[in-house]
Design a protein around this motif. Structure first.
Motif, short mmCIF file in Angstrom:
data_model
loop_
_atom_site.label_atom_id
_atom_site.label_comp_id
_atom_site.label_asym_id
_atom_site.label_seq_id
_atom_site.Cartn_x
_atom_site.Cartn_y
_atom_site.Cartn_z
N ARG A 57 -2.12 33.90 -25.09
CA ARG A 57 -0.78 33.77 -25.66
C ARG A 57 0.18 33.10 -24.67
N TRP A 58 -0.07 33.26 -23.38
CA TRP A 58 0.79 32.67 -22.35
C TRP A 58 0.39 31.23 -22.03
N GLY A 59 -0.59 30.70 -22.74
CA GLY A 59 -0.95 29.30 -22.58
C GLY A 59 -2.20 29.03 -21.75
N TYR A 60 -2.93 30.06 -21.36
CA TYR A 60 -4.15 29.87 -20.58
C TYR A 60 -5.33 29.65 -21.51
N ARG A 61 -6.31 28.86 -21.03
CA ARG A 61 -7.54 28.66 -21.78
C ARG A 61 -8.72 28.83 -20.84
N PRO A 62 -9.84 29.33 -21.33
CA PRO A 62 -11.02 29.52 -20.47
C PRO A 62 -11.56 28.17 -20.00
N ILE A 63 -11.95 28.10 -18.73
CA ILE A 63 -12.53 26.86 -18.20
C ILE A 63 -13.91 27.09 -17.57
N GLY A 64 -14.37 28.32 -17.52
CA GLY A 64 -15.69 28.60 -16.96
C GLY A 64 -15.74 29.97 -16.33
N GLU A 65 -16.88 30.25 -15.73
CA GLU A 65 -17.08 31.53 -15.07
C GLU A 65 -17.15 31.31 -13.57
N LEU A 66 -16.76 32.34 -12.81
CA LEU A 66 -16.79 32.27 -11.36
C LEU A 66 -17.31 33.60 -10.82
N ARG A 67 -18.25 33.50 -9.92
CA ARG A 67 -18.76 34.71 -9.27
C ARG A 67 -18.56 34.54 -7.77
N PRO A 68 -17.70 35.37 -7.18
CA PRO A 68 -17.49 35.28 -5.73
C PRO A 68 -18.80 35.48 -4.97
N GLY A 69 -18.83 35.04 -3.73
CA GLY A 69 -20.07 35.02 -2.97
C GLY A 69 -20.47 36.31 -2.28
N TRP A 70 -19.71 37.38 -2.46
CA TRP A 70 -20.11 38.60 -1.79
C TRP A 70 -21.11 39.39 -2.63
N GLU A 71 -21.87 40.23 -1.96
CA GLU A 71 -22.93 41.00 -2.59
C GLU A 71 -22.37 41.91 -3.69
N HIS A 72 -23.05 41.93 -4.82
CA HIS A 72 -22.70 42.77 -5.98
C HIS A 72 -21.35 42.40 -6.60
N SER A 73 -20.91 41.19 -6.39
CA SER A 73 -19.62 40.79 -6.96
C SER A 73 -19.75 40.58 -8.47
#
Length: 84
Positions: A57-73
């Motif tokens: 509603r605030w104008g954001y749209r999905p652009i992909g997924e991100l998984r940080p590089g630390w263990e079990h993130s």
């Protein structure tokens, strides 16, 4: 039912509504109001439908997924807004 006046427009408060319901949107707009950038990104947990709906509603749209590089993130959904 009670009317709350914030100086801009009256807001209604009843046992069925949360008076702080729109606080996140107001805070978001205030934080970005005077920024010179033309884009904003954020990360959200993919299964958080409430947050994803608000960000959409605030104008954001999905652009992909991100998984940080630390263990079990966890894996996050990255969202972009170009409507600042």
């Amino acid at each position: 039912m009670t009317s709350l006046h914030s100086g801009r427009r009256p807001e209604r408060c009843s046992p069925h509504t949360n008076p702080f319901q729109r606080a996140g949107g107001r805070l978001h707009r205030a934080l970005l109001a005077d920024r010179p950038e033309t884009r904003a990104t954020l990360l959200v947990e993919p299964d958080n439908e409430f947050a994803r709906g608000a960000y959409s509603r605030w104008g954001y749209r999905p652009i992909g997924e991100l998984r940080p590089g630390w263990e079990h993130s966890p894996t996050y959904l990255a969202m972009l807004s170009t409507t600042l």
